[in-house]
Design a protein around this motif. Structure first.
Motif, PDB file in Angstrom:
ATOM      1  N   GLY A 104       0.833  -1.196   0.000  1.00 59.01           N
ATOM      2  CA  GLY A 104       0.000   0.000   0.000  1.00 59.01           C
ATOM      3  C   GLY A 104       0.866   1.244   0.000  1.00 59.01           C
ATOM      4  N   GLU A 105       0.220   2.346   0.326  1.00 57.38           N
ATOM      5  CA  GLU A 105       0.935   3.608   0.464  1.00 57.38           C
ATOM      6  C   GLU A 105       0.668   4.141   1.861  1.00 57.38           C
ATOM      7  N   VAL A 106       1.622   4.851   2.415  1.00 53.61           N
ATOM      8  CA  VAL A 106       1.464   5.465   3.726  1.00 53.61           C
ATOM      9  C   VAL A 106       0.722   6.779   3.538  1.00 53.61           C
ATOM     10  N   SER A 107      -0.201   7.057   4.421  1.00 55.86           N
ATOM     11  CA  SER A 107      -0.954   8.306   4.310  1.00 55.86           C
ATOM     12  C   SER A 107      -0.030   9.499   4.513  1.00 55.86           C
ATOM     13  N   ARG A 108      -0.352  10.578   3.874  1.00 59.30           N
ATOM     14  CA  ARG A 108       0.463  11.797   3.991  1.00 59.30           C
ATOM     15  C   ARG A 108       0.463  12.319   5.423  1.00 59.30           C
ATOM     16  N   SER A 109      -0.642  12.163   6.141  1.00 57.09           N
ATOM     17  CA  SER A 109      -0.691  12.663   7.520  1.00 57.09           C
ATOM     18  C   SER A 109       0.234  11.850   8.424  1.00 57.09           C
ATOM     19  N   TRP A 111       2.833  10.220   7.370  1.00 55.56           N
ATOM     20  CA  TRP A 111       4.182  10.543   6.931  1.00 55.56           C
ATOM     21  C   TRP A 111       4.636  11.877   7.519  1.00 55.56           C
ATOM     22  N   GLY A 112       3.706  12.811   7.722  1.00 57.01           N
ATOM     23  CA  GLY A 112       4.053  14.082   8.344  1.00 57.01           C
ATOM     24  C   GLY A 112       4.656  13.877   9.726  1.00 57.01           C
ATOM     25  N   ASP A 113       4.079  12.950  10.494  1.00 55.32           N
ATOM     26  CA  ASP A 113       4.621  12.632  11.824  1.00 55.32           C
ATOM     27  C   ASP A 113       6.002  11.996  11.706  1.00 55.32           C
ATOM     28  N   ARG A 119      13.283  14.905  11.052  1.00 54.78           N
ATOM     29  CA  ARG A 119      13.907  16.231  11.206  1.00 54.78           C
ATOM     30  C   ARG A 119      14.528  16.375  12.590  1.00 54.78           C
ATOM     31  N   ARG A 120      13.816  15.898  13.608  1.00 52.19           N
ATOM     32  CA  ARG A 120      14.333  15.980  14.976  1.00 52.19           C
ATOM     33  C   ARG A 120      15.633  15.188  15.104  1.00 52.19           C
TER      34      ARG A 120
END
Length: 137
Positions: A104-109, A111-113, A119-120
């Motif tokens: 499947g694909e990972v949801s954009r939301s 992926w935002g997390d 980044r951290r």
């Protein structure tokens, strides 16, 4: 982040009376020919970060597009010259493995997390890099 120069290469350079330098903005730090405390763990975590970054971006793509994505990432990492060829192989291999057979694909939301955590961790790796290699930024 400055290009990484492994301790083994620094040792070889010392045999030619050369010193490896690490640049942090305007600061120039001479690196010892020996391994620095925390250096190997930092490098391993740096490579793990790239595995996580690449595999998470791969999961945003439909499964049929991932093979070409991994090929492109291999080329991109090679072109940056920040990695030894074996490191590129390892990063891409483990990124492929981490993405696995997920169809499947990972949801954009979601992926935002994941991206926020990446980044951290990237910031923490940069801080550790400066602490190990002597930057003052």
């Amino acid at each position: 982040m400055t290009r990484y120069i492994p301790a083994t290469l620094r040792l070889v350079l010392s045999k030619f009376d050369m010193t490896a330098l690490c640049h942090f903005g305007d600061d120039e730090v001479k690196l010892p020919a020996t391994e620095l405390p925390g250096e190997v763990d930092w490098r391993a975590d740096f490579l793990r970060w790239h595995v996580s970054d690449i595999s998470s971006r791969a999961l945003l793509l439909p499964p049929h597009m991932r093979d070409s994505f991994f090929i492109d990432e291999d080329e991109r990492l090679t072109e940056t010259r920040e990695f030894a060829p074996i490191e590129v192989d390892i990063v891409v291999k483990f990124a492929r493995k981490a993405a696995g057979d997920f169809d499947g694909e990972v949801s954009r939301s979601l992926w935002g997390d994941v991206h926020a955590e990446l980044r951290r961790v990237k910031g923490e790796l940069a801080r550790r890099h400066r602490a190990i290699f002597g930057g003052t930024e």
